[in-house]
Design a protein around this motif. Structure first.
Motif, PDB file in Angstrom:
ATOM      1  N   ILE A 134     -22.687  12.106 -23.260  1.00 40.96           N
ATOM      2  CA  ILE A 134     -21.806  13.187 -22.835  1.00 40.96           C
ATOM      3  C   ILE A 134     -22.630  14.350 -22.288  1.00 40.96           C
ATOM      4  N   TRP A 135     -22.161  14.921 -21.172  1.00 41.92           N
ATOM      5  CA  TRP A 135     -22.815  16.105 -20.629  1.00 41.92           C
ATOM      6  C   TRP A 135     -21.832  16.832 -19.709  1.00 41.92           C
ATOM      7  N   ILE A 136     -22.230  17.999 -19.209  1.00 38.42           N
ATOM      8  CA  ILE A 136     -21.331  18.802 -18.377  1.00 38.42           C
ATOM      9  C   ILE A 136     -22.042  19.188 -17.093  1.00 38.42           C
ATOM     10  N   THR A 137     -21.337  19.032 -15.962  1.00 35.42           N
ATOM     11  CA  THR A 137     -21.935  19.363 -14.667  1.00 35.42           C
ATOM     12  C   THR A 137     -21.304  20.625 -14.123  1.00 35.42           C
ATOM     13  N   GLY A 138     -22.017  21.269 -13.192  1.00 36.46           N
ATOM     14  CA  GLY A 138     -21.578  22.582 -12.758  1.00 36.46           C
ATOM     15  C   GLY A 138     -21.384  22.747 -11.273  1.00 36.46           C
ATOM     16  N   ASP A 139     -20.833  21.776 -10.573  1.00 39.06           N
ATOM     17  CA  ASP A 139     -20.569  22.038  -9.166  1.00 39.06           C
ATOM     18  C   ASP A 139     -19.486  23.098  -9.129  1.00 39.06           C
ATOM     19  N   GLY A 140     -19.659  24.075  -8.197  1.00 36.33           N
ATOM     20  CA  GLY A 140     -18.992  25.342  -8.426  1.00 36.33           C
ATOM     21  C   GLY A 140     -17.643  25.605  -7.821  1.00 36.33           C
ATOM     22  N   ASP A 141     -16.636  24.861  -8.181  1.00 38.33           N
ATOM     23  CA  ASP A 141     -15.307  25.303  -7.789  1.00 38.33           C
ATOM     24  C   ASP A 141     -14.983  26.558  -8.585  1.00 38.33           C
ATOM     25  N   ARG A 142     -14.791  27.658  -7.871  1.00 35.19           N
ATOM     26  CA  ARG A 142     -14.424  28.883  -8.583  1.00 35.19           C
ATOM     27  C   ARG A 142     -12.954  28.785  -8.944  1.00 35.19           C
ATOM     28  N   VAL A 143     -12.603  29.182 -10.146  1.00 35.08           N
ATOM     29  CA  VAL A 143     -11.212  29.056 -10.584  1.00 35.08           C
ATOM     30  C   VAL A 143     -10.661  30.400 -11.010  1.00 35.08           C
ATOM     31  N   GLU A 144      -9.344  30.536 -10.910  1.00 31.12           N
ATOM     32  CA  GLU A 144      -8.673  31.721 -11.436  1.00 31.12           C
ATOM     33  C   GLU A 144      -8.130  31.377 -12.809  1.00 31.12           C
ATOM     34  N   TYR A 145      -8.186  32.362 -13.701  1.00 29.90           N
ATOM     35  CA  TYR A 145      -7.711  32.091 -15.051  1.00 29.90           C
ATOM     36  C   TYR A 145      -7.029  33.318 -15.625  1.00 29.90           C
ATOM     37  N   SER A 146      -6.278  33.080 -16.695  1.00 33.28           N
ATOM     38  CA  SER A 146      -5.676  34.194 -17.423  1.00 33.28           C
ATOM     39  C   SER A 146      -6.142  34.110 -18.874  1.00 33.28           C
ATOM     40  N   THR A 147      -5.986  35.213 -19.594  1.00 29.02           N
ATOM     41  CA  THR A 147      -6.405  35.236 -20.989  1.00 29.02           C
ATOM     42  C   THR A 147      -5.205  35.457 -21.903  1.00 29.02           C
ATOM     43  N   THR A 148      -5.277  34.940 -23.123  1.00 29.67           N
ATOM     44  CA  THR A 148      -4.244  35.145 -24.133  1.00 29.67           C
ATOM     45  C   THR A 148      -4.942  35.208 -25.492  1.00 29.67           C
ATOM     46  N   PRO A 149      -4.223  35.621 -26.528  1.00 28.67           N
ATOM     47  CA  PRO A 149      -4.811  35.568 -27.888  1.00 28.67           C
ATOM     48  C   PRO A 149      -5.069  34.116 -28.294  1.00 28.67           C
ATOM     49  N   ARG A 150      -5.967  33.937 -29.252  1.00 28.88           N
ATOM     50  CA  ARG A 150      -6.302  32.596 -29.706  1.00 28.88           C
ATOM     51  C   ARG A 150      -5.195  32.001 -30.580  1.00 28.88           C
ATOM     52  N   VAL A 151      -5.190  30.673 -30.635  1.00 28.51           N
ATOM     53  CA  VAL A 151      -4.108  29.939 -31.300  1.00 28.51           C
ATOM     54  C   VAL A 151      -4.502  29.490 -32.706  1.00 28.51           C
ATOM     55  N   GLY A 152      -3.534  29.585 -33.635  1.00 31.88           N
ATOM     56  CA  GLY A 152      -3.739  28.973 -34.948  1.00 31.88           C
ATOM     57  C   GLY A 152      -4.662  29.695 -35.888  1.00 31.88           C
TER      58      GLY A 152
END
Length: 170
Positions: A134-152
């Motif tokens: 398992i690993w993570i790659t970083g090709d750079g699609d820039r994304v828009e996001y929103s924030t909320t309080p954490r769950v649980g």
DNA sequence: GTAACGATCCTC
DNA sequence: AGGATCGTTACA
């Protein structure tokens, strides 16, 4: 195939890493050699011993000690006796932080995604720089996001519960 | 030792 | 709204 994210990506503060992981791709290579790719769509930040919602707020224990390591490795733990949670340790050594992966483009829910990717306790401490499964790659699609309080995390108290440390792709 | 409880999900 | 299901933690 795309490059793995460098160690320095993970050693930053968790409040930078958690949103930066959105849109990145988790590559999972199964025992049979089969490879699957999953885009991260939802994360949560857990930050330090003072964060009452963070497991490390109880101090360094056999379970939480992995969070005190340098960023770039996995922290896996079992919840409700049946669901494995996938977390990525961030920050520097002796600075316990982790990002909970809450959702992928093709799966939502932290328990469901680990079941889908066949991740369990054997991945605790897995190094994303060197792992063959398992690993993570970083090709750079820039994304828009929103924030909320954490769950649980009702138990953590109002102050920590209201922190907008959950990040969701728009 | 013992007991209480959860960074969830599914089914009623 | 409630049950599944068990490792981790705190306390005696």
């Amino acid at each position: 195939m795309d490059q793995r994210l460098p160690k320095e990506f993970y050693t930053r503060d968790v409040l930078e890493v958690a949103p930066a992981l959105l849109g990145k791709k988790i590559i999972r290579k199964g025992a049979s050699g089969h490879i699957s790719v999953h885009v991260i769509s939802e994360t949560e930040a857990y930050r330090g011993t003072e964060d009452k919602a963070c497991h490390a707020s109880k101090g360094k224990t056999p379970r939480t000690k992995i969070m005190f390591e340098t960023g770039g490795i996995l922290y896996m733990y079992l919840i409700y006796g049946m669901y494995w949670m996938m977390n990525i340790v961030t920050g520097s050594r002796e600075e316990p932080q982790a990002v909970l992966i809450r959702g992928l483009m093709d799966v939502s829910g932290p328990g469901r995604l680990t079941r889908s990717l066949a991740l369990d306790g054997s991945f605790n401490g897995e190094d994303l720089q060197f792992s063959e499964r398992i690993w993570i790659t970083g090709d750079g699609d820039r994304v828009e996001y929103s924030t909320t309080p954490r769950v649980g995390i009702d138990y953590a108290g109002a102050h920590w519960k209201m922190k907008p440390w959950r990040y969701v792709i728009k």
